[in-house]
Scaffold this motif. Structure first.
Motif, PDB file in Angstrom:
ATOM      1  N   UNK A 126      -0.474   5.019 -10.374  1.00 31.60           N
ATOM      2  CA  UNK A 126      -0.719   3.599 -10.093  1.00 31.60           C
ATOM      3  C   UNK A 126      -0.481   3.288  -8.616  1.00 31.60           C
ATOM      4  N   UNK A 127       0.579   3.874  -8.057  1.00 26.00           N
ATOM      5  CA  UNK A 127       0.879   3.663  -6.640  1.00 26.00           C
ATOM      6  C   UNK A 127      -0.237   4.217  -5.758  1.00 26.00           C
ATOM      7  N   UNK A 128      -0.721   5.416  -6.088  1.00 27.91           N
ATOM      8  CA  UNK A 128      -1.790   6.021  -5.296  1.00 27.91           C
ATOM      9  C   UNK A 128      -3.091   5.236  -5.429  1.00 27.91           C
ATOM     10  N   UNK A 129      -3.348   4.740  -6.624  1.00 30.20           N
ATOM     11  CA  UNK A 129      -4.571   3.945  -6.828  1.00 30.20           C
ATOM     12  C   UNK A 129      -4.519   2.675  -5.980  1.00 30.20           C
ATOM     13  N   UNK A 130      -3.366   1.997  -5.987  1.00 28.16           N
ATOM     14  CA  UNK A 130      -3.245   0.770  -5.210  1.00 28.16           C
ATOM     15  C   UNK A 130      -3.404   1.067  -3.713  1.00 28.16           C
ATOM     16  N   UNK A 131      -2.830   2.193  -3.263  1.00 31.52           N
ATOM     17  CA  UNK A 131      -2.934   2.557  -1.856  1.00 31.52           C
ATOM     18  C   UNK A 131      -4.389   2.795  -1.456  1.00 31.52           C
ATOM     19  N   UNK A 132      -5.123   3.529  -2.291  1.00 32.26           N
ATOM     20  CA  UNK A 132      -6.523   3.802  -1.976  1.00 32.26           C
ATOM     21  C   UNK A 132      -7.363   2.528  -2.027  1.00 32.26           C
ATOM     22  N   UNK A 133      -7.046   1.635  -2.970  1.00 32.52           N
ATOM     23  CA  UNK A 133      -7.793   0.371  -3.058  1.00 32.52           C
ATOM     24  C   UNK A 133      -7.586  -0.466  -1.797  1.00 32.52           C
ATOM     25  N   UNK A 134      -6.341  -0.573  -1.357  1.00 33.03           N
ATOM     26  CA  UNK A 134      -6.067  -1.381  -0.173  1.00 33.03           C
ATOM     27  C   UNK A 134      -6.711  -0.793   1.074  1.00 33.03           C
ATOM     28  N   UNK A 135      -6.825   0.535   1.121  1.00 31.75           N
ATOM     29  CA  UNK A 135      -7.463   1.171   2.275  1.00 31.75           C
ATOM     30  C   UNK A 135      -8.965   0.926   2.304  1.00 31.75           C
ATOM     31  N   UNK A 136      -9.599   0.906   1.132  1.00 31.58           N
ATOM     32  CA  UNK A 136     -11.065   0.822   1.080  1.00 31.58           C
ATOM     33  C   UNK A 136     -11.573  -0.580   0.771  1.00 31.58           C
ATOM     34  N   UNK A 137     -10.675  -1.513   0.415  1.00 33.77           N
ATOM     35  CA  UNK A 137     -11.124  -2.841   0.022  1.00 33.77           C
ATOM     36  C   UNK A 137     -11.674  -3.606   1.225  1.00 33.77           C
ATOM     37  N   UNK A 138     -12.700  -4.426   1.003  1.00 28.33           N
ATOM     38  CA  UNK A 138     -13.199  -5.274   2.100  1.00 28.33           C
ATOM     39  C   UNK A 138     -12.169  -6.325   2.473  1.00 28.33           C
ATOM     40  N   UNK A 139     -12.267  -6.912   3.662  1.00 26.43           N
ATOM     41  CA  UNK A 139     -11.265  -7.899   4.091  1.00 26.43           C
ATOM     42  C   UNK A 139     -11.127  -9.072   3.118  1.00 26.43           C
ATOM     43  N   UNK A 140     -12.240  -9.457   2.436  1.00 25.79           N
ATOM     44  CA  UNK A 140     -12.177 -10.611   1.538  1.00 25.79           C
ATOM     45  C   UNK A 140     -11.310 -10.362   0.316  1.00 25.79           C
ATOM     46  N   UNK A 141     -11.011  -9.081   0.026  1.00 23.85           N
ATOM     47  CA  UNK A 141     -10.256  -8.770  -1.184  1.00 23.85           C
ATOM     48  C   UNK A 141      -8.753  -8.811  -0.962  1.00 23.85           C
TER      49      UNK A 141
END
Length: 257
Positions: A90-105
């Motif tokens: 879960x921690x790794x998933x959140x880290x990857x999401x925050x790295x790849x998420x667009x600024x609006x997210x």
């Protein structure tokens, strides 16, 4: 002192920054609130050993290879390890999401003004619609107003709702007028009713609604729409003149009966 109720998240060893953090603390130079840090440290927890491992990230075809960092157990290099009794997925998933998420997210820090680029694009699209409207190119005007409204409605939820409401109301009000000029009265009415909901005190929305209702030959409803608008601006010349016209039409219809 031992903590009675542990919560399973990794704490870096002394002197070692956590994932995504520089030697001085959080990225971007954001100061740490000492009171908040004390509160976080007071929460029950247990120290979990971990390691940081660089891995190849899956990428679509024709995209250059990319690497990422994941948290694993130090002994087996696994993000989920039964032997070490840890699960960092879960921690790794959140880290990857925050790295790849667009600024609006990702919400910005509090009290940060929204970037002006979106407002400029919304305004430019509205102006394109106005130019096409004045040239009587109504389909092009409708398309530009639609894009302006869509962009206003796509503002992130943490930005001021009033800003999005105003931008959307203006775009839909203008689109209602354009629909009226091509006799698309049902569409004109739908847009006008949305404007009234978004910005009820604005008399222009009530005028557009009445205009569409007249096009649909619903004169009593049009009269009521104007009366509703006059509650907010009793001296509005445009509404009063239109109301007089509708009342004259209703009197003529009664005399013919």
């Amino acid at each position: 002192m031992a903590h009675p109720q542990p919560h399973p998240h990794p704490h870096p060893p002394a002197g070692m920054p956590g994932p995504g953090m520089g030697p001085g603390g959080p990225p971007g130079g954001i100061p740490v609130n000492p009171a908040l840090l004390t509160l976080l440290d007071s929460l029950p927890h247990k120290d979990i050993p971990f390691a940081l491992q660089t891995i190849q990230l899956p990428t679509p075809p024709n995209v250059p290879p990319q690497q990422g960092i994941v948290v694993t157990c130090p002994e087996h290099k696994q993000s989920s390890c039964e032997e070490c009794n840890v699960d960092f997925n879960a921690l790794n998933y959140m880290h990857q999401f925050l790295r790849s998420a667009p600024p609006e997210a990702i919400p910005p820090p509090p009290n940060v003004q929204p970037p002006p680029q979106r407002a400029e694009m919304i305004k430019n699209l509205k102006e394109q619609g106005n130019t096409a409207f004045k040239s009587q190119q109504f389909p092009a005007a409708i398309q530009a107003y639609s894009k302006s409204a869509d962009m206003a409605l796509s503002r992130p939820p943490w930005e001021l709702a009033a800003l999005s409401r105003d931008e959307t109301a203006i775009a839909l009000c203008n689109r209602s007028a354009a629909f009226a000029f091509v006799n698309a009265w049902a569409n004109a009415l739908a847009d006008a009713e949305a404007v009234v909901i978004l910005k009820r005190p604005w008399t222009k929305g009530h005028f557009r609604k009445a205009r569409a209702l007249v096009g649909l030959e619903r004169f009593e409803d049009a009269k009521q729409a104007l009366i509703d608008g006059l509650q907010y601006e009793p001296n509005d010349k445009e509404l009063n003149n239109f109301l007089n016209e509708i009342e004259e039409k209703l009197r003529q219809a009664e005399s013919e009966d």
